[in-house]
Design an enzyme around this catalytic site. Structure first.
Site, PDB file in Angstrom:
ATOM      1  N   HIS B 105       7.242   4.024  -2.662  1.00  0.00           N
ATOM      2  CA  HIS B 105       6.826   3.834  -3.885  1.00  0.00           C
ATOM      3  C   HIS B 105       5.752   2.676  -3.637  1.00  0.00           C
ATOM      4  O   HIS B 105       5.577   2.104  -2.714  1.00  0.00           O
ATOM      5  CB  HIS B 105       8.003   3.049  -4.483  1.00  0.00           C
ATOM      6  CG  HIS B 105       8.454   1.728  -3.873  1.00  0.00           C
ATOM      7  ND1 HIS B 105       7.985   0.587  -4.329  1.00  0.00           N
ATOM      8  CD2 HIS B 105       9.382   1.303  -2.956  1.00  0.00           C
ATOM      9  CE1 HIS B 105       8.408  -0.438  -3.504  1.00  0.00           C
ATOM     10  NE2 HIS B 105       9.392  -0.162  -3.069  1.00  0.00           N
ATOM     11  N   CYS B 106       5.018   2.442  -4.626  1.00  0.00           N
ATOM     12  CA  CYS B 106       3.922   1.247  -4.795  1.00  0.00           C
ATOM     13  C   CYS B 106       4.482   0.317  -5.980  1.00  0.00           C
ATOM     14  O   CYS B 106       5.701   0.060  -5.977  1.00  0.00           O
ATOM     15  CB  CYS B 106       2.719   1.955  -4.900  1.00  0.00           C
ATOM     16  SG  CYS B 106       2.200   2.970  -6.077  1.00  0.00           S
ATOM     17  N   LYS B 107       3.559   0.324  -6.779  1.00  0.00           N
ATOM     18  CA  LYS B 107       3.914  -0.639  -8.067  1.00  0.00           C
ATOM     19  C   LYS B 107       4.224   0.338  -9.332  1.00  0.00           C
ATOM     20  O   LYS B 107       5.318   0.194  -9.730  1.00  0.00           O
ATOM     21  CB  LYS B 107       2.729  -1.532  -8.470  1.00  0.00           C
ATOM     22  CG  LYS B 107       3.294  -2.709  -9.322  1.00  0.00           C
ATOM     23  CD  LYS B 107       1.969  -3.722  -9.647  1.00  0.00           C
ATOM     24  CE  LYS B 107       2.309  -4.672 -10.778  1.00  0.00           C
ATOM     25  NZ  LYS B 107       0.944  -5.287 -10.906  1.00  0.00           N
ATOM     26  N   GLY B 109       3.793   3.824  -8.838  1.00  0.00           N
ATOM     27  CA  GLY B 109       4.090   5.266  -8.274  1.00  0.00           C
ATOM     28  C   GLY B 109       3.156   6.154  -8.757  1.00  0.00           C
ATOM     29  O   GLY B 109       3.280   7.282  -8.828  1.00  0.00           O
ATOM     30  N   THR B 113       1.107   5.820  -4.142  1.00  0.00           N
ATOM     31  CA  THR B 113       2.005   6.944  -4.041  1.00  0.00           C
ATOM     32  C   THR B 113       1.625   8.359  -4.337  1.00  0.00           C
ATOM     33  O   THR B 113       1.706   9.101  -3.292  1.00  0.00           O
ATOM     34  CB  THR B 113       3.270   6.485  -4.885  1.00  0.00           C
ATOM     35  OG1 THR B 113       3.909   5.412  -4.412  1.00  0.00           O
ATOM     36  CG2 THR B 113       4.329   7.555  -4.959  1.00  0.00           C
TER      37      THR B 113
END
Lengths: 195, 195
Positions: B105-107, B109, B113
């Site tokens: 995940h990132c912030k 997605g 990602t």
């Protein structure tokens, strides 16, 4: 395994709008012959096909050569509302792990497939906003308000009863009695025995 | 397992933009505390986190309580171009099944990602148009042309070499020799022995 007439030099081509739903459950648009090599990597045991049109000859040959069972539930693409009983029947096939790995598809993998997956998510106790987010992601700009409403109002109680009856069949009386005791505890307080 | 302070009466709330990538690989936007009950059902062993910001205390506590390892690769959200070496390092963690089940995940997605998953699909020999379709489906209207270009030009040869070295380590000399013979056959015709 079928001889592959659609060799793309080792490059794999998943069907359009393909994604994984759960362990052993996939969804997509209509698989074309150039997708067969990729499908083979999934080791499919079954396909749920949600359109009324006959399955193409080439696809039928692929299924036969790879020992994949076809479950067809003919739902019209423009049906309003979606037929609840048919979706329920498809759902029963879908949750039966003896049919996994399984691919669900209709034409675009958006509306009919999206409704079936949405109902599965309700069975899995997903909150409604997450179910609808997943539906919309896969339908893109083609999402339909009536599909969201169908998913929201779909009643999963009868499916839960069906699952329970499968468990009874597999686990026998011991399980049934335990379950019934559990239900009595929740539904109705047992009467104290008269002495 | 951690005591759950975010009980929603049995309803599960997956993280935003959640989906399954492969067996044992998931992707999403930033998990919030209300998503922890759902994450627990995935039995995660690791998380790949693609932002430079420190991981929130509450999330760290959840990871510790559930014995989940955090791999952080700090990629700025607005970076242009994406840092190839960092994505390669993340990819090495991602393909190592000892880290599965794993969540990327990132912030949101979508971009970071999406690029990592796109590179994984190249390793899996997906054709480029399918890789880009999946990227766009998850990024929605926020998709970025530069991400598509990054995925297209990302070189997976060094990762393949890394995978090969892992295989050597696990399978030993017999495997290595077989592999080298295979490579000789393809790269260079062996000279006929002089008699």
């Amino acid at each position: 395994m079928e001889t592959d007439d659609h060799d793309d030099g080792g490059v794999l081509v998943p069907p359009s709008n393909f994604s994984m739903v759960e362990d052993g459950i996939y969804r997509s648009g209509f698989p074309q012959p150039e997708n067969f090599s990729y499908l083979t990597t999934l080791n499919l045991r079954s396909i749920i096909y949600l359109c009324p049109e006959p399955y193409p000859e080439e696809n039928l040959r692929y299924l036969e050569a790879n020992n994949i069972k076809l479950f067809q539930f003919g739902i019209e693409g423009k049906t309003d509302p979606m037929p609840k009983d048919t979706v329920l029947d498809a759902l029963k096939v879908l949750v039966d792990v003896r049919n996994h790995p399984i691919l669900i598809h209709c034409k675009r993998g958006k509306h009919r497939t999206g409704c079936l997956v949405g109902c599965l998510r309700k069975v899995q106790s997903w909150c409604l906003s997450s179910v609808l987010e997943e539906y919309q992601k896969n339908a893109g700009v083609k999402w339909r308000q009536r599909d969201l409403k169908f998913i929201e109002t779909f009643d999963i109680v009868s499916l839960r009863q069906c699952l329970l009856s499968i468990m009874y069949r597999y686990h026998g009386y011991g399980f049934k009695r335990k379950r019934l005791v559990f239900e009595e505890e929740n539904v109705q307080k047992p009467q104290a025995a008269k002495v």
